[in-house]
Write an enzyme that holds these catalytic residues in place. Structure first.
Site, short mmCIF file in Angstrom:
data_model
loop_
_atom_site.label_atom_id
_atom_site.label_comp_id
_atom_site.label_asym_id
_atom_site.label_seq_id
_atom_site.Cartn_x
_atom_site.Cartn_y
_atom_site.Cartn_z
N ARG A 1 -0.65 4.46 0.15
CA ARG A 1 -1.54 5.60 0.41
C ARG A 1 -1.03 6.47 1.55
NH1 ARG A 1 -7.22 2.70 0.81
NH2 ARG A 1 -5.86 1.04 1.52
N ASP B 1 0.86 -1.19 0.00
CA ASP B 1 0.00 0.00 0.00
C ASP B 1 0.90 1.23 0.00
OD1 ASP B 1 -1.93 1.99 0.67
OD2 ASP B 1 -3.14 0.48 1.70
#
Ligand SMILES: [Zn+2]
Length: 471
Positions: free
Chosen positions: A385, A383
């Site tokens: 983000r 990830d």
């Protein structure tokens, strides 16, 4: 006023003021991987080549003659707008600039294309008549805290008013935030009315099924010392990685340590507010909120491999109920959707679709126990983000308490509460809204720490959760 007439080829290759200059890029990166260094070391020669070719030579923003001498000083975290100073990312008058990069995020490249194609006059200045926000947000105490807000300009929506004198003097200052009003029509909301979960009240929800919202568009404005602090790295390390990983796109990152603000070429955020925006800052008013990261495949096109759109529309339904009056079956509060342009866990859609194929084709098929592994194989990480910067927008809105957080993400929850905002209750997506093929994603996420009020699946259970095969 400094104009293009002040620059020439000689200016590009000399510099005796002691200020950093383009040639310093290579020196600043001494010890950097050779590929990056060899790329950047050619930068100072480019303008001369361009001039020799009969083209207007390129002005490097790191040149001493274009330094911040005519630019307003920026004192990030100053509570007063004029003391803080305006963010000036104009390409029209470079002597006014006090940031690295330019406005509009990645769309700045389209602006360059428009100039190159002759569709846009170089130096066009925005006419800001009647562009003021429909609702004034803030100022709130967090605006004067350099550590609470590091990734957006809290004064970005009000430049027309608070920097009016600068604008009158000819400074090209652009809003980085815009606030307007809208009606939104969603089939899921009309369905909720049909099933009598929602009732139009003529204020938040109209008889035709449209919801009345205030919406806010926000461009990223990064104060690099604060961003570095958020990620627990040195500012030098951050600047160097940004410089190298953008292919040397912004030499000032490594040559101009005196310029602390960067307008990154990335997508921003959009807010949808249900009810009175000023109630967001009142902890006594019930706030229903979702922080949502972009998923074009599901959000827009209804792909069934994940829960993004169902969770988003469920949150919108919760926000409408949350903002409606008690007399209409609501909570008498306010609702907020904060939508961030971080497609595919900020890995982008190409990586996302590659991962889909890898998941579906692996031995044993698409299984929850391999869900994160396949992303890591392709992207190198699970990830990207990084929710560390996400709470800034909540602090910009004056939020100190979220009564109902419509999210199961532990990363988002930890970032929000870690920034000092209280979360009372977390709302999971109803099981009935999870598409069959998205069971792989949701079960893997619950096993990895996502919020649930049910059982956390073990390895044996995860290995049994299977998605659809490619056809
Ligand atoms: Zn999705």
């Amino acid at each position: 006023m400094v104009s293009d007439a002040g620059s020439d080829a000689a200016n590009q290759t000399t510099g005796s003021t002691g200020d950093p200059e383009p040639a310093d890029v290579a020196a600043a990166l001494a010890g950097a991987p050779s590929a990056a260094a060899s790329t950047t070391s050619t930068a100072p020669t480019r303008p001369t080549s361009a001039a020799a070719a009969g083209l207007r030579h390129i002005r490097l923003t790191s040149h001493p003659s274009q330094g911040p001498s005519g630019a307003p000083a920026l004192r990030w975290g100053a509570a007063d707008a004029l003391e803080r100073g305006p963010v000036v990312g104009t390409t029209t008058n470079r002597s006014q600039r006090n940031v690295i990069g330019t406005h509009s995020g990645s769309y700045g490249v389209y602006r360059a294309l428009a100039v190159a194609a002759g569709n846009l006059t170089r130096g066009h200045r925005a006419d800001l008549t009647d562009t003021a926000p429909t609702d004034l947000i803030g100022p709130y105490p967090a605006w004067g805290d350099a550590h609470k807000i590091v990734a957006i300009d809290p004064w970005g929506a009000q430049v027309q008013a608070v920097f009016a004198d600068y604008l009158a003097q000819g400074y090209d200052i652009r809003p980085t935030i815009a606030v307007t009003q809208a009606h939104i029509h969603l089939p899921e909301v009309r369905q909720a009315i049909a099933f009598q979960r929602l009732e139009p009240d003529g204020e938040v929800l109209l008889d035709d099924g449209s919801a009345v919202v205030t919406k806010v568009a926000i461009e990223p404005v990064w104060w690099l010392p604060g961003v570095a602090e958020r990620f627990k790295v040195s500012e030098t390390e951050l600047r160097r990685a940004l410089f190298e990983e953008t292919g040397g796109m912004y030499p000032e990152l490594v040559t101009r340590s005196d310029i602390e603000v960067f307008l990154p070429p990335i997508g921003g955020q959009t807010l949808y507010i249900f009810g009175n925006p000023h109630d967001l800052a009142n902890p006594a008013v019930t706030l229903t909120a979702r922080v949502h990261d972009e998923c074009n495949g599901s959000d827009v096109f209804g792909s069934d491999i994940c829960t993004c759109r169902p969770y988003l529309t469920h949150a919108i339904e919760e926000c409408i109920v949350g903002a409606q009056s008690v007399a209409h079956g609501g909570r008498g509060g306010v609702g907020l959707i904060a939508y961030s342009r971080k497609e595919g866990r900020a890995l982008g859609e190409v990586t996302k679709f590659l991962v889909y194929n890898a998941r579906k084709r692996q031995v044993g098929g698409d299984r929850a126990d391999k869900y994160f592994l396949r992303t890591e194989c392709v992207a190198g990480v699970q990830d990207m983000r990084f929710q560390e910067l996400m709470p800034d927008v909540l602090h910009w809105l004056g939020i100190s308490k979220i009564h109902r957080l419509v999210s199961m993400s532990n990363d988002k929850y930890d970032a929000i509460t870690g920034s000092g905002i209280e979360v009372v209750e977390r709302i999971k997506i109803p099981d009935s809204l999870v598409p069959a093929d998205a069971k792989v994603e949701i079960e893997a996420k619950i096993a990895a720490g996502y919020f649930t009020d049910g059982a956390v699946p073990d390895e044996a259970r995860l290995a049994q959760v299977q998605g659809r095969a490619l056809t």
